[in-house]
Design a protein around this motif. Structure first.
Motif, PDB file in Angstrom:
ATOM      1  N   ASP A 659     -92.786 -12.321 -84.272  1.00  0.00           N
ATOM      2  CA  ASP A 659     -92.469 -11.932 -85.643  1.00  0.00           C
ATOM      3  C   ASP A 659     -91.249 -12.721 -86.086  1.00  0.00           C
ATOM      4  OD1 ASP A 659     -91.897 -10.794 -88.070  1.00  0.00           O
ATOM      5  OD2 ASP A 659     -92.039  -8.719 -87.378  1.00  0.00           O
ATOM      6  N   ALA A 661     -89.595 -12.629 -88.648  1.00  0.00           N
ATOM      7  CA  ALA A 661     -88.603 -11.893 -89.438  1.00  0.00           C
ATOM      8  C   ALA A 661     -87.648 -11.099 -88.566  1.00  0.00           C
ATOM      9  CB  ALA A 661     -89.314 -10.961 -90.417  1.00  0.00           C
ATOM     10  N   HIS A 662     -87.876 -11.040 -87.262  1.00  0.00           N
ATOM     11  CA  HIS A 662     -87.023 -10.246 -86.379  1.00  0.00           C
ATOM     12  C   HIS A 662     -86.570 -11.096 -85.201  1.00  0.00           C
ATOM     13  CE1 HIS A 662     -89.287  -7.130 -88.564  1.00  0.00           C
ATOM     14  NE2 HIS A 662     -88.191  -6.410 -88.432  1.00  0.00           N
ATOM     15  N   SER A 663     -85.287 -11.011 -84.900  1.00  0.00           N
ATOM     16  CA  SER A 663     -84.758 -11.708 -83.733  1.00  0.00           C
ATOM     17  C   SER A 663     -85.029 -10.875 -82.487  1.00  0.00           C
ATOM     18  CB  SER A 663     -83.254 -11.932 -83.885  1.00  0.00           C
ATOM     19  OG  SER A 663     -82.986 -12.768 -84.988  1.00  0.00           O
ATOM     20  N   GLN A 899     -80.532 -10.921 -80.814  1.00  0.00           N
ATOM     21  CA  GLN A 899     -79.688  -9.985 -81.546  1.00  0.00           C
ATOM     22  C   GLN A 899     -78.537  -9.533 -80.651  1.00  0.00           C
ATOM     23  OE1 GLN A 899     -81.335  -6.740 -83.802  1.00  0.00           O
ATOM     24  NE2 GLN A 899     -83.391  -7.628 -83.732  1.00  0.00           N
ATOM     25  N   ASN A 903     -76.462  -4.799 -83.343  1.00  0.00           N
ATOM     26  CA  ASN A 903     -77.447  -5.017 -84.404  1.00  0.00           C
ATOM     27  C   ASN A 903     -78.870  -4.786 -83.933  1.00  0.00           C
ATOM     28  OD1 ASN A 903     -75.425  -5.821 -86.227  1.00  0.00           O
ATOM     29  ND2 ASN A 903     -75.436  -7.902 -85.367  1.00  0.00           N
ATOM     30  N   ALA A 904     -79.051  -4.429 -82.711  1.00  0.00           N
ATOM     31  CA  ALA A 904     -80.396  -4.304 -82.152  1.00  0.00           C
ATOM     32  C   ALA A 904     -80.913  -2.891 -82.282  1.00  0.00           C
ATOM     33  CB  ALA A 904     -80.385  -4.734 -80.687  1.00  0.00           C
TER      34      ALA A 904
END
Length: 905
Positions: A659, A661-663, A899, A903-904
């Motif tokens: 994905d 859009a996600h790290s 991340q 922030n995860a």
């Protein structure tokens, strides 16, 4: 002397007389033979004329002319003897013919209309009656016992040519309408389609059948556009031929019998001519169609169309409004034509057939109607075949195999392209098990079209056939390139196996290696044009790989499905038609452009929720309109996915989800979780953009240059790379084996650095925060140490200062550590916010001391000195870094930083 000469002359004259005599005898014999031959020829010509006209049908003038012939007595006597012998021996002939027609024309094909007219047929269309009644005939003698039915073959058997007599158009209409209503009443609704063309009439062609025109059972064509009908029929012939070739069959009848199902409807094309020869081009087209039509289940009924065709054709020539001569009975018998069936009854029968067809088609079909009763029963050895929609109640299939190896799908936003993809994937997955079919799914647009096919927080299920699901990858063109590289590697693997087993295609490979795992692979790339959006190395490499896969993938069971909103804008393929030529399967959603052939505008008028399917490279004759059921609404596809998951999940792994859009989260990443103490620790900087879920790592061996530089001012990404590098290294040392030294010259980053130090200490390691970097660098001794420097550029002013009495500055000590430290187990991981400040740090001869770097918001042209002088194509983008390791890389690669813990969430 004179006597001797006279004697010689006498001998010569005597010899010549003998020659003349012999020549005379020969000439006389030849003249006699010629006269006998001429007499025999005249007798045969007389016999031919009598047979052609018929002894009972000759006019008095013809009989008088024949009687004057010298051989008349002999010929009439011989023919009379033959006829007498025939009728003596043929006493059971009419009964035999009646029995023959009864056997080959059952039900409506041969029975009286009162027994069936108005009833809907039930024949499924797998087999067909061999004969269809047109009238009756009576043999010589005239009594009822010598009367028998006359029928003609149609459909798979023969075409029919009808020749009119003056003022017999109503009679001919009656003949044709009788035949058509017999055929339509024999088969179940939808099994027969009638095409009507009349060179002289726009409408009013067999009007009693017009109730059928509200269905697909009856189509009318413009009198000036015969080519439209012929092109349509030619398209059906090509499609049936291609399908038959795949099945190893030569005709539609063979395929029906083999599969025991009706694959295509019978088609009857009625052509009304005017007795004049067609235009040369139309005549050639008609001959071509007629020659292949019967094998494709197409029958022609031609009225006053004087065109010789190289196919089986029976004839019916009208004498008057009640009688005709048929090729089925010969010229010596007159056929008494059946009268036209009552108009009102025909109209009601046609209306009932139409109503039954509409009822059979039912309302809009659902996604569940696409699915088989049992999951995973089909084999993909030869091809993939699955219905994706319906046309007038009949399923419309997509076929992916050697003949149509790759698909091109186009449709503007809101046209139903994504819904079609779900219908296709669901229908395929329901028919083929994950052993037979492997799916690689990639969506370049900003969305999550395929995300639900991988496990998520709300739904733990996944599509077992999916090996890879990539979403939100519009900025990660490298991931599309990685997929193409993976497919190219798989193609080489399969080709090598095929060569080893001395076979050429997937079906033969699976037969030769039954223990191997060789499913068909279908790679779906939605909005694939993004892969070729730049004029750079990614586009060049992707184009090359895609062309190779498209060209060679068909034989090894690797298929591409390329979807786009606007195919017209793909500059990468201008002048390179190799990919599009291999995409013989085209699907055009409403208003799609440039997906079908240039002259094929079928998609322009396609209604909403429909698609135009074409297995012939977009040429108009291959069009199939299909209503695509709702497959993408909430819970529709999910129900099937849960069934498949329950069936297969225990035996097949979850798909890899990428994905964009996600790290990735370091603590959840497999490569991080697998780390353990090692003599060759490896720092993890981020996730590689690859088909497999791999991490990008750097081996920190005790060799020169094994230092890491993080370049750029993007603080979040820089802190992430520093954090993941330190924490991954910490997992590879036993407590007490390594010392972490942390120096931060950026005040805003101090809390993050302090947090990292606490994490390292919690893992049992020594983690020292230093303020005086110069003294720390000066006092460093050998042993495993990781020097984590944040904002080296901010520390340069203090490092450049030389204390009173000192020969070296802190910068000199840093350069020494960078140059000599890795050889003594001291590795530096430093963050510089600009390339220029890194150069200032390293001095004139220091680029080799940074063997590895990760660039953030730095332009590619600035990186060339640190990439072995090569041109670096890189434009910064959020959440991404460009990574290069001079010991392992030929060119830099894009990575995704992890991340950071806070922030995860």
């Amino acid at each position: 002397m004179a006597n001797k000469s006279a004697e010689q002359r006498n001998r010569v004259e005597t010899a010549l007389d003998r020659v003349r005599h012999q020549i005379g005898l020969v000439l006389g014999a030849a003249a006699g033979a010629r006269q006998a031959a001429e007499a025999e020829l005249a007798k045969l010509e007389l016999e031919r004329d009598i047979v052609r006209v018929g002894m009972n049908h000759a006019t008095p003038e013809q009989q008088n002319e024949w009687s004057k012939h010298p051989a008349a007595h002999e010929v009439f006597g011989a023919l009379g003897t033959v006829r007498g012998t025939f009728y003596t021996d043929w006493s059971q002939g009419p009964a035999t013919l009646r029995e023959l027609v009864g056997q080959n024309a059952p039900g409506p094909a041969g029975a009286k209309p009162g027994e069936w007219l108005g009833r809907v047929g039930h024949n499924a269309g797998i087999t067909s009656p061999g004969l269809w009644r047109v009238g009756s005939a009576t043999a010589a003698g005239g009594d009822a016992t010598r009367t028998f039915d006359v029928a003609v073959p149609l459909l798979d058997e023969s075409h029919l040519a009808i020749t009119s007599a003056p003022k017999t158009r109503p009679v001919i209409d009656g003949i044709v309408q009788n035949l058509l209503i017999r055929v339509l009443s024999t088969f179940e609704p939808g099994a027969v389609r009638v095409h009507l063309w009349d060179i002289g009439q726009l409408t009013a062609i067999l009007p009693d059948l017009y109730p059928l025109s509200r269905t697909s059972a009856l189509s009318l064509y413009d009198p000036g556009r015969l080519e439209d009908l012929l092109d349509e029929l030619a398209g059906h012939i090509r499609r049936i031929h291609a399908t038959g070739m795949q099945d190893g069959k030569t005709s539609l009848r063979e395929m029906r019998v083999h599969r025991q199902e009706r694959i295509e409807p019978f088609r009857i094309a009625v052509l009304y001519g005017n007795g004049e020869t067609l235009e040369p081009e139309r005549a050639r087209d008609l001959k071509r169609v007629a020659s292949g039509a019967l094998a494709a289940g197409i029958c022609l009924i031609m009225i006053d169309v004087p065109t010789a065709v190289s196919a089986s054709v029976e004839t019916l020539s009208l004498i008057d409004d009640r009688h005709a001569i048929s090729s089925m009975t010969g010229t010596d018998l007159v056929v008494d034509l059946d009268p036209p069936m009552p108009s009102g009854q025909v109209i009601r029968a046609a209306d009932r057939i139409a109503a039954a067809l509409i009822a059979k088609q039912g309302g809009p079909r659902s996604f569940d109607d696409l699915l088989p009763t049992e999951l995973g029963r089909e084999s993909s050895a030869r091809e993939l075949r699955a219905p994706v929609g319906f046309f007038e109640g009949e399923p419309v299939e997509v076929v992916i195999g050697d003949a149509s190896p790759h698909a091109l799908i186009g449709g503007p936003s809101g046209s139903g392209k994504t819904n079609f993809l779900y219908a296709l994937l669901g229908s395929l997955a329901a028919r083929y098990s994950p052993d037979e079919l492997a799916l690689y799914l990639l969506d370049f647009k900003e969305g999550v079209s395929f995300a639900g096919l991988a496990p998520g927080r709300k739904d733990a299920s996944w599509l077992p056939h999916a090996r890879l699901v990539g979403v939100n990858v519009n900025t990660d063109r490298e991931f599309g390139l990685a997929l193409l590289r993976f497919l190219a590697d798989e193609l080489r693997r399969r080709s090598a196996a095929a060569k080893e087993h001395e076979v050429t295609n997937l079906a033969d490979l699976r037969e030769a290696d039954p223990g191997g795992h060789w499913p068909r692979i279908v790679a779906v790339i939605d909005e694939f044009q993004y892969l070729f959006a730049g004029r750079d190395q990614v586009t060049a490499t992707a184009t090359q790989l895609l062309e190779d896969i498209a060209r060679r993938g068909r034989s090894q069971g690797i298929h591409m499905v390329l979807a786009s909103q606007d195919v017209a804008g793909i500059e990468a393929f201008w002048g390179k038609p190799a990919v599009f030529e291999q995409c013989t399967l085209r699907i055009a959603m409403p208003k799609a452009r440039r997906v079908l052939a240039e002259t094929n505008n079928a998609a322009v008028s396609a209604p909403k929720w429909h698609g135009v399917l074409n297995h012939d490279s977009g040429v108009a004759h291959g069009n199939q309109l299909a209503h695509i059921p709702d497959a993408s609404s909430k819970d529709v596809f999910v129900r099937l996915q849960h069934r498949l998951w329950d069936e297969y999940a225990a035996r097949f792994p979850r798909p890899r989800l990428f994905d964009g859009a996600h790290s990735p989260i370091l603590e959840q990443f497999p490569a991080y979780l697998d780390l353990k103490p090692s003599s060759r620790p490896r720092a993890l900087l981020g996730q590689s953009i690859d088909v497999t879920e791999a991490a990008c790592g750097v081996d920190l061996s005790w060799a020169p240059g094994r230092n890491i530089a993080v370049l750029g001012s993007a603080a979040a990404e820089a802190l992430s790379i520093m954090d993941s590098s330190a924490r991954s290294l910490a997992r590879q040392y036993e407590p007490g084996q390594v010392e972490f030294v942390l120096g931060c010259a950026i005040e805003a980053c101090a809390p993050a650095v302090l947090e990292l130090a606490e994490r390292l200490r919690a893992d049992g390691h020594t983690a020292t925060m230093v303020d005086d970097l110069t003294s720390t660098l000066e006092s460093l001794s050998g042993g495993a140490k990781i020097l984590l420097l944040y904002g080296v550029d901010a520390a340069l002013p203090s490092l450049e200062v030389k204390a009173v009495g000192q020969l070296k500055s802190g910068l000199d000590h840093l350069r020494t550590v960078l140059k000599q430290g890795p050889g003594h187990g001291i590795h530096t991981i430093g963050w510089w916010r600009s390339i220029a400040r890194l150069k200032d740090t390293l001095g004139f001869a220091g680029t080799d001391d940074i063997g590895t770097w990760a660039a953030l918001d730095v332009q590619g042209n600035e990186l060339a000195p640190f990439a072995a002088g090569q041109v670096v194509h890189w434009s910064p983008r959020p959440g991404r870094a460009l990574f290069f390791d001079r010991t392992t890389h030929g060119a830099p690669e894009v990575i995704i930083p992890f991340q950071r813990p806070e922030n995860a969430q």
